[in-house]
Every structure is written in C-alpha cells, then in structure tokens.
Design an enzyme around this catalytic site. Structure first.
Site, mmCIF file in Angstrom:
data_model
loop_
_atom_site.group_PDB
_atom_site.id
_atom_site.type_symbol
_atom_site.label_atom_id
_atom_site.label_comp_id
_atom_site.label_asym_id
_atom_site.label_seq_id
_atom_site.Cartn_x
_atom_site.Cartn_y
_atom_site.Cartn_z
ATOM 1 N N GLY A 46 -28.955 -23.022 -8.230
ATOM 2 C CA GLY A 46 -28.800 -22.127 -7.025
ATOM 3 C C GLY A 46 -27.244 -22.085 -6.907
ATOM 4 N N GLN A 51 -19.421 -19.637 -3.087
ATOM 5 C CA GLN A 51 -19.171 -20.196 -4.240
ATOM 6 C C GLN A 51 -18.753 -19.170 -5.250
ATOM 7 O OE1 GLN A 51 -23.231 -22.443 -4.798
ATOM 8 N NE2 GLN A 51 -21.649 -23.836 -5.632
ATOM 9 N N CYS A 88 -23.373 -30.148 -7.553
ATOM 10 C CA CYS A 88 -22.853 -28.950 -6.961
ATOM 11 C C CYS A 88 -21.895 -28.187 -8.086
ATOM 12 C CB CYS A 88 -22.111 -29.037 -5.774
ATOM 13 S SG CYS A 88 -21.579 -27.302 -4.861
ATOM 14 N N LEU A 89 -21.963 -27.034 -8.425
ATOM 15 C CA LEU A 89 -21.303 -26.185 -9.342
ATOM 16 C C LEU A 89 -19.857 -26.146 -8.947
ATOM 17 C CD1 LEU A 89 -23.582 -23.161 -10.433
ATOM 18 C CD2 LEU A 89 -23.202 -25.357 -11.701
ATOM 19 N N HIS A 130 -29.492 -27.377 0.274
ATOM 20 C CA HIS A 130 -28.173 -27.489 -0.437
ATOM 21 C C HIS A 130 -27.462 -25.905 -0.194
ATOM 22 C CE1 HIS A 130 -25.148 -28.916 -3.673
ATOM 23 N NE2 HIS A 130 -25.009 -27.487 -3.491
ATOM 24 N N GLU A 131 -28.269 -25.104 -0.504
ATOM 25 C CA GLU A 131 -27.589 -23.520 -0.499
ATOM 26 C C GLU A 131 -27.526 -23.047 1.013
ATOM 27 O OE1 GLU A 131 -26.300 -22.738 -3.160
ATOM 28 O OE2 GLU A 131 -27.339 -24.172 -4.431
ATOM 29 N N HIS A 134 -24.163 -24.379 2.187
ATOM 30 C CA HIS A 134 -22.859 -23.541 1.696
ATOM 31 C C HIS A 134 -22.837 -22.557 2.810
ATOM 32 C CE1 HIS A 134 -21.705 -25.199 -2.032
ATOM 33 N NE2 HIS A 134 -22.834 -25.194 -2.982
HETATM 34 ZN ZN LIG Z 1 -23.493 -26.323 -4.256
#
Ligand SMILES: [Zn+2]
Length: 163
Positions: A46, A51, A88-89, A130-131, A134
C-alpha cells in the site's frame, strides 16, 4: 510511468491531514499509476499520497488479492480485532506488532470519481486502516506504545545511517 521518491519519517507532509481529491480523470489516473509503480518497486502492499510528498487524501494498494485506488477514503465500519506485525515504507519497513480491527468497510472514490464500498479482512483490512491513517496525517508508529515507538525509530535511524 515513473517511480517516485518515497518520503520518510519525520517529514512534515506525513503529519498533515491531506487535502480532499477534487479533480478526477486522466491526471489522477497517471498519478495512481506512478504510485503503483513506486509501491511495487519498494515491494510494498500500500502507498498513500503523503508518502510521495503530496498532501492528498489518496492511496493505492495491492494486498491479499485486492487491488484498488482510493480517493477520499472513509472507514465506514471496523469490527473485531487482529494481532499482527505492521510496517511502513516511510519508516524503513521496520515492523512492530499492532492490534487492528479484523473486518473493515471502506468507502472511497475511484480515479473517475465514482463512489464505491469495499469490505476486507485480515491483511487487506489492516492496509485500509494504515493507508487511511496516512491520509489523516497519522503513522502506524503513532499508535504504538512509547516504548515500541522508540524501538522502531531507533532501528529506522540505523537503517538510514547504513545506506
Ligand atoms: Zn505507511
């Protein structure tokens, strides 16, 4: 299509509540395609607009067989509980255990602006939460205990130093 640079903690854009997506169509479709490519290149499941440095309520995901673009996502319901690891990226994929709802119903718009609802369980439900977080300027580490949060931050700082 192009791979974009992934914004990392503690960048300010990750803490901001995203602006609603108001324009739909070809340009949004291109952005979503670039976000997918960026996500796949980073081996993520995701990726949200903040991000890639854009304060927008938008995310893409391809998780557990569920691939979608979600503009202006809203969590309609969240039920049950699941244990699991989350990463998380934007925080170097450092994982930590985090309890989340087990079944989640999402409402969002696609690249053409059409509203849809989608239900998910397990990892895909975790991804929805999670997204969407964000898009609200919230990272998964904000939901950890202070002790675990510090552990994740320290490991992430080490990763950053090594590369
Ligand atoms: Zn993330």
């Amino acid at each position: 299509m192009a791979v974009m640079q992934i914004t990392e903690y503690p960048a300010q854009v990750l803490k901001e509540v995203g602006e609603p997506v108001r324009e739909f169509g070809a340009e949004l479709e291109r952005l979503a395609a670039d976000m997918f490519e960026t996500m796949y290149a980073a081996e993520g499941v995701g990726l949200a607009a903040p991000q890639v440095g854009l304060s927008l309520r938008l995310f893409v995901m391809d998780c557990d067989g569920l691939k979608l673009v979600a503009a202006n996502p809203e969590i309609l319901s969240a039920e049950g509980e699941q244990e699991g690891e989350e990463g998380c990226l934007s925080v170097g994929k450092v994982h930590a255990p985090l309890a989340r709802a087990a079944r989640v119903r999402l409402r969002a718009q696609d690249v053409r602006g059409e509203f849809y609802e989608q239900e998910a369980e397990g990892l895909a439900a975790r991804c929805f939460l999670h997204e969407t977080d964000h898009c609200d300027g919230r990272l998964f580490i904000d939901r950890l205990s202070p002790l675990r949060r510090d552990m994740v931050k320290r490991r992430f700082q080490k990763i950053r130093k090594w590369r």
